[in-house]
Design a protein around this motif. Structure first.
Motif, PDB file in Angstrom:
ATOM      1  N   UNK A   1      84.489  38.824  32.713  1.00 15.57           N
ATOM      2  CA  UNK A   1      84.691  38.988  34.142  1.00 15.57           C
ATOM      3  C   UNK A   1      83.461  39.609  34.791  1.00 15.57           C
ATOM      4  N   UNK A   2      83.142  39.114  35.945  1.00 14.73           N
ATOM      5  CA  UNK A   2      82.109  39.687  36.785  1.00 14.73           C
ATOM      6  C   UNK A   2      82.775  40.641  37.773  1.00 14.73           C
ATOM      7  N   UNK A   3      82.111  41.746  38.065  1.00 15.96           N
ATOM      8  CA  UNK A   3      82.671  42.731  38.982  1.00 15.96           C
ATOM      9  C   UNK A   3      81.582  43.263  39.901  1.00 15.96           C
ATOM     10  N   UNK A   4      82.011  43.700  41.090  1.00 16.84           N
ATOM     11  CA  UNK A   4      81.050  44.160  42.095  1.00 16.84           C
ATOM     12  C   UNK A   4      81.531  45.445  42.764  1.00 16.84           C
ATOM     13  N   UNK A   5      80.589  46.129  43.339  1.00 20.31           N
ATOM     14  CA  UNK A   5      80.823  47.323  44.142  1.00 20.31           C
ATOM     15  C   UNK A   5      81.401  48.460  43.324  1.00 20.31           C
ATOM     16  N   UNK A   6      80.565  49.041  42.506  1.00 19.09           N
ATOM     17  CA  UNK A   6      81.007  50.106  41.636  1.00 19.09           C
ATOM     18  C   UNK A   6      80.466  51.459  42.078  1.00 19.09           C
ATOM     19  N   UNK A   7      81.283  52.479  41.841  1.00 15.45           N
ATOM     20  CA  UNK A   7      80.822  53.846  42.034  1.00 15.45           C
ATOM     21  C   UNK A   7      80.473  54.496  40.694  1.00 15.45           C
ATOM     22  N   UNK A   8      80.749  53.760  39.582  1.00 11.21           N
ATOM     23  CA  UNK A   8      80.406  54.236  38.246  1.00 11.21           C
ATOM     24  C   UNK A   8      80.261  53.001  37.382  1.00 11.21           C
ATOM     25  N   UNK A   9      79.067  52.612  36.982  1.00 12.08           N
ATOM     26  CA  UNK A   9      78.808  51.273  36.447  1.00 12.08           C
ATOM     27  C   UNK A   9      79.587  50.872  35.197  1.00 12.08           C
ATOM     28  N   UNK A  10      79.964  51.825  34.338  1.00 10.82           N
ATOM     29  CA  UNK A  10      80.573  51.449  33.073  1.00 10.82           C
ATOM     30  C   UNK A  10      82.099  51.522  33.075  1.00 10.82           C
ATOM     31  N   UNK A  11      82.699  51.875  34.196  1.00 14.73           N
ATOM     32  CA  UNK A  11      84.149  52.073  34.265  1.00 14.73           C
ATOM     33  C   UNK A  11      84.783  50.972  35.100  1.00 14.73           C
ATOM     34  N   UNK A  12      85.671  50.189  34.493  1.00  9.38           N
ATOM     35  CA  UNK A  12      86.285  49.059  35.182  1.00  9.38           C
ATOM     36  C   UNK A  12      87.037  49.491  36.437  1.00  9.38           C
ATOM     37  N   UNK A  13      87.745  50.584  36.348  1.00  9.27           N
ATOM     38  CA  UNK A  13      88.568  51.033  37.475  1.00  9.27           C
ATOM     39  C   UNK A  13      87.742  51.427  38.689  1.00  9.27           C
ATOM     40  N   UNK A  14      86.439  51.578  38.517  1.00 12.24           N
ATOM     41  CA  UNK A  14      85.582  52.009  39.619  1.00 12.24           C
ATOM     42  C   UNK A  14      84.924  50.832  40.337  1.00 12.24           C
ATOM     43  N   UNK A  15      85.332  49.598  40.005  1.00 15.23           N
ATOM     44  CA  UNK A  15      84.803  48.420  40.684  1.00 15.23           C
ATOM     45  C   UNK A  15      85.800  47.939  41.727  1.00 15.23           C
ATOM     46  N   UNK A  16      85.274  47.462  42.851  1.00 15.13           N
ATOM     47  CA  UNK A  16      86.142  47.062  43.942  1.00 15.13           C
ATOM     48  C   UNK A  16      86.520  45.588  43.950  1.00 15.13           C
ATOM     49  N   UNK A  17      85.693  44.735  43.338  1.00 14.90           N
ATOM     50  CA  UNK A  17      85.928  43.293  43.404  1.00 14.90           C
ATOM     51  C   UNK A  17      85.726  42.671  42.020  1.00 14.90           C
ATOM     52  N   UNK A  18      86.537  41.640  41.743  1.00 12.26           N
ATOM     53  CA  UNK A  18      86.509  40.963  40.454  1.00 12.26           C
ATOM     54  C   UNK A  18      86.568  39.455  40.625  1.00 12.26           C
TER      55      UNK A  18
END
Length: 122
Positions: A95-112
């Motif tokens: 999965x690609x993810x965008x808009x993170x406040x912490x790069x290595x934590x999935x829960x910190x991404x806003x879009x998938x």
């Protein structure tokens, strides 16, 4: 709003290579940290790699260091994951993810994105 579409997955033999792409659209793509995560059957989504908006900083899971390379082209609104020396244990939906406040934590991404299947045969 950011929309993400992954491509490039497939079936490959162990030792082979694949290049995943993630095409983004919507506002401020170039200002977003982007990441790749992998989810194997029955397992949680795991961090693979991430890249800052300027490409100045990259992050990798220990399991892929030296084999995978993340890159981005902000002019094309696209982020890539070059996967070399693939192993059967790399098999997962990526999965690609965008808009993170912490790069290595999935829960910190806003879009998938919706994911692309990578299968590595032994």
């Amino acid at each position: 709003q950011v929309q993400l579409v992954e491509s490039g997955g497939g079936l490959v033999q162990a030792g082979g290579s694949l290049r995943l792409s993630c095409a983004g659209s919507g506002r401020t793509f170039s200002r977003n940290t982007m990441g790749w995560f992998g989810q194997a059957p029955g397992k949680e989504r795991e961090f693979v790699a991430a890249i800052s908006w300027s490409s100045a900083n990259t992050y990798y899971a220990d399991s892929v260091k030296g084999r995978f390379t993340i890159s981005r082209d902000n002019a094309k609104n696209t982020v890539y994951l070059q996967m070399n020396s693939l192993k059967p244990e790399d098999t997962a939906v990526y999965y690609c993810a965008a808009q993170s406040t912490y790069p290595t934590i999935a829960a910190r991404y806003g879009y998938w994105g919706h994911g692309t299947q990578v299968t590595v045969s032994s």
